[in-house]
Design a protein around this motif. Structure first.
Motif, PDB file in Angstrom:
ATOM      1  N   GLN A  92       1.801   1.022   5.060  1.00 12.64           N
ATOM      2  CA  GLN A  92       1.278   0.134   6.021  1.00 12.64           C
ATOM      3  C   GLN A  92       0.239  -0.770   5.158  1.00 12.64           C
ATOM      4  O   GLN A  92      -0.195  -0.336   3.986  1.00 12.64           O
ATOM      5  CB  GLN A  92       0.669   0.874   7.191  1.00 12.64           C
ATOM      6  CG  GLN A  92       1.506   1.797   7.840  1.00 12.64           C
ATOM      7  CD  GLN A  92       0.580   2.426   9.236  1.00 12.64           C
ATOM      8  OE1 GLN A  92      -0.364   1.837   9.649  1.00 12.64           O
ATOM      9  NE2 GLN A  92       0.953   3.965   9.287  1.00 12.64           N
ATOM     10  N   THR A  93       0.037  -1.843   5.643  1.00 12.13           N
ATOM     11  CA  THR A  93      -0.904  -2.825   5.104  1.00 12.13           C
ATOM     12  C   THR A  93      -2.324  -2.141   4.861  1.00 12.13           C
ATOM     13  O   THR A  93      -3.220  -2.594   4.266  1.00 12.13           O
ATOM     14  CB  THR A  93      -1.003  -3.998   5.687  1.00 12.13           C
ATOM     15  OG1 THR A  93      -1.363  -3.779   7.197  1.00 12.13           O
ATOM     16  CG2 THR A  93       0.450  -4.669   5.738  1.00 12.13           C
ATOM     17  N   GLN A  94      -2.649  -1.274   5.843  1.00 15.34           N
ATOM     18  CA  GLN A  94      -3.825  -0.685   5.717  1.00 15.34           C
ATOM     19  C   GLN A  94      -3.714   0.911   6.356  1.00 15.34           C
ATOM     20  O   GLN A  94      -2.848   1.224   7.020  1.00 15.34           O
ATOM     21  CB  GLN A  94      -4.923  -1.250   6.427  1.00 15.34           C
ATOM     22  CG  GLN A  94      -4.667  -1.433   7.922  1.00 15.34           C
ATOM     23  CD  GLN A  94      -5.706  -2.310   8.928  1.00 15.34           C
ATOM     24  OE1 GLN A  94      -6.409  -2.950   8.154  1.00 15.34           O
ATOM     25  NE2 GLN A  94      -5.638  -2.620  10.171  1.00 15.34           N
ATOM     26  N   LYS A  95      -4.944   1.619   6.057  1.00 18.46           N
ATOM     27  CA  LYS A  95      -4.662   3.163   6.404  1.00 18.46           C
ATOM     28  C   LYS A  95      -4.594   3.422   7.898  1.00 18.46           C
ATOM     29  O   LYS A  95      -5.338   2.364   8.483  1.00 18.46           O
ATOM     30  CB  LYS A  95      -5.961   3.829   5.948  1.00 18.46           C
ATOM     31  CG  LYS A  95      -6.112   3.925   4.488  1.00 18.46           C
ATOM     32  CD  LYS A  95      -7.396   4.770   4.047  1.00 18.46           C
ATOM     33  CE  LYS A  95      -7.228   4.802   2.496  1.00 18.46           C
ATOM     34  NZ  LYS A  95      -8.629   5.608   2.147  1.00 18.46           N
ATOM     35  N   GLU A 144      -5.520   4.423  11.542  1.00 20.28           N
ATOM     36  CA  GLU A 144      -6.982   4.534  12.114  1.00 20.28           C
ATOM     37  C   GLU A 144      -7.077   6.221  12.291  1.00 20.28           C
ATOM     38  O   GLU A 144      -8.094   6.694  12.345  1.00 20.28           O
ATOM     39  CB  GLU A 144      -6.991   4.022  13.304  1.00 20.28           C
ATOM     40  CG  GLU A 144      -8.595   4.298  14.059  1.00 20.28           C
ATOM     41  CD  GLU A 144      -8.633   3.578  15.590  1.00 20.28           C
ATOM     42  OE1 GLU A 144      -9.813   3.608  16.194  1.00 20.28           O
ATOM     43  OE2 GLU A 144      -7.807   2.591  15.854  1.00 20.28           O
ATOM     44  N   MET A 159       0.799  -1.134   0.092  1.00 24.28           N
ATOM     45  CA  MET A 159      -0.112  -0.002   0.027  1.00 24.28           C
ATOM     46  C   MET A 159       0.859   1.183   0.143  1.00 24.28           C
ATOM     47  O   MET A 159       2.170   1.369   0.709  1.00 24.28           O
ATOM     48  CB  MET A 159      -0.867  -0.085   1.303  1.00 24.28           C
ATOM     49  CG  MET A 159      -1.777   1.142   1.287  1.00 24.28           C
ATOM     50  SD  MET A 159      -3.043   1.050   2.783  1.00 24.28           S
ATOM     51  CE  MET A 159      -3.837   2.503   2.531  1.00 24.28           C
ATOM     52  N   CYS A 161       0.375   6.829   3.265  1.00 25.56           N
ATOM     53  CA  CYS A 161      -0.978   7.664   3.256  1.00 25.56           C
ATOM     54  C   CYS A 161      -0.438   9.014   3.924  1.00 25.56           C
ATOM     55  O   CYS A 161       0.345   9.035   4.553  1.00 25.56           O
ATOM     56  CB  CYS A 161      -1.883   7.000   4.152  1.00 25.56           C
ATOM     57  SG  CYS A 161      -2.682   5.474   3.727  1.00 25.56           S
TER      58      CYS A 161
END
Length: 268
Positions: free
Chosen positions: A16-19, A21, A1, A4
């Motif tokens: 990171q693997t996801q946004k 929080e 990814m 962000c």
């Protein structure tokens, strides 16, 4: 990814693997979370809708600002010296057009950042110009959201750059390591201070302000203002370039001294 970028403050986070929080920078009481909730973008997305205006503001000084306005409206400056160019502070947007224009002006030999609200995409800027060093004060290290080998954490009160005609000065106040950049050769040899919002140029362009938080209207305390006064006491300058639209074109030292006196009178 892809890494962000927080749309409210403009700081980029490590991939990171996801946004994330939430944005750590915006959750601090010097900043704020977007009223609509936490939102993110990427540099690739920004490159579709934004561009940088690069404008000469005096000989050997260029202002870099993104349009339309992004995040807190960050502004950067490129200072040309015989020893190489220094990028002072950082805007989030970086694209090929910007890289080519800056290379035409001599590239970048070093990057220096005033405080965490200008960390932006500083790692990308370094990489785009050959991995040049990025100088941050060590007291603000905890706010780095994208670690990289290009980041150099300096300590103490002052840090000379390149040919020693540029100098970083730690003032504190807005952040523990908040710093200004002093250029004695600027303003036809009368001296220039690039102050970020450690010393915020007011809209009348005849005074400056000192705040712990600008968006949340938290004033700076008296000891911090006295610390800023002491940090720049022996520095001679006639012009101040602030963080945003305004600058003080002349008699800036007098404007600073008068503003400090006004603030201290309030605290009596």
């Amino acid at each position: 990814m892809m890494p962000c970028i927080c749309t409210t403050c403009g700081v980029q986070y490590a991939a990171q693997t996801q946004k994330p929080e939430y944005c750590t920078v915006c959750c601090d009481d010097r900043q704020y979370v977007n009223w609509q909730g936490q939102t993110w973008t990427t540099l690739a997305q920004m490159q579709q809708y934004y561009r940088n205006n690069i404008q000469e503001v005096e000989p050997n000084v260029y202002q870099i600002q993104t349009t339309p306005r992004f995040a807190i409206g960050q502004k950067a400056h490129l200072i040309q010296t015989a020893a190489g160019n220094v990028l002072w502070d950082c805007v989030t947007l970086l694209d090929q057009e910007t890289i080519e224009k800056i290379n035409q002006l001599g590239g970048i030999a070093a990057i220096a950042i005033s405080h965490p609200h200008y960390f932006a995409t500083m790692v990308n800027w370094s990489q785009a110009f050959g991995g040049v060093p990025v100088y941050l004060h060590a007291l603000d290290k905890e706010w780095v959201m994208q670690p990289d080998s290009s980041l150099h954490f300096w300590e103490g009160a002052r840090k000379p750059l390149l040919d020693y005609n540029l100098q970083l000065i730690k003032c504190g106040g807005h952040f523990p390591g908040a710093s200004v950049l002093y250029w004695p050769n600027g303003a036809d040899g009368k001296g220039v201070l690039f102050s970020g919002d450690t010393i915020q140029v007011a809209m009348d362009r005849q005074s400056v302000s000192f705040m712990y938080s600008y968006p949340n209207l938290i004033p700076l305390n008296k000891p911090s203002i006295l610390g800023i006064q002491e940090a720049v006491a022996k520095v001679s300058f006639d012009r101040i370039y602030g963080a945003f639209e305004a600058h003080i074109p002349e008699n800036a030292r007098q404007a600073l001294d008068k503003s400090i006196t006004r603030y201290l009178h309030i605290y009596e």
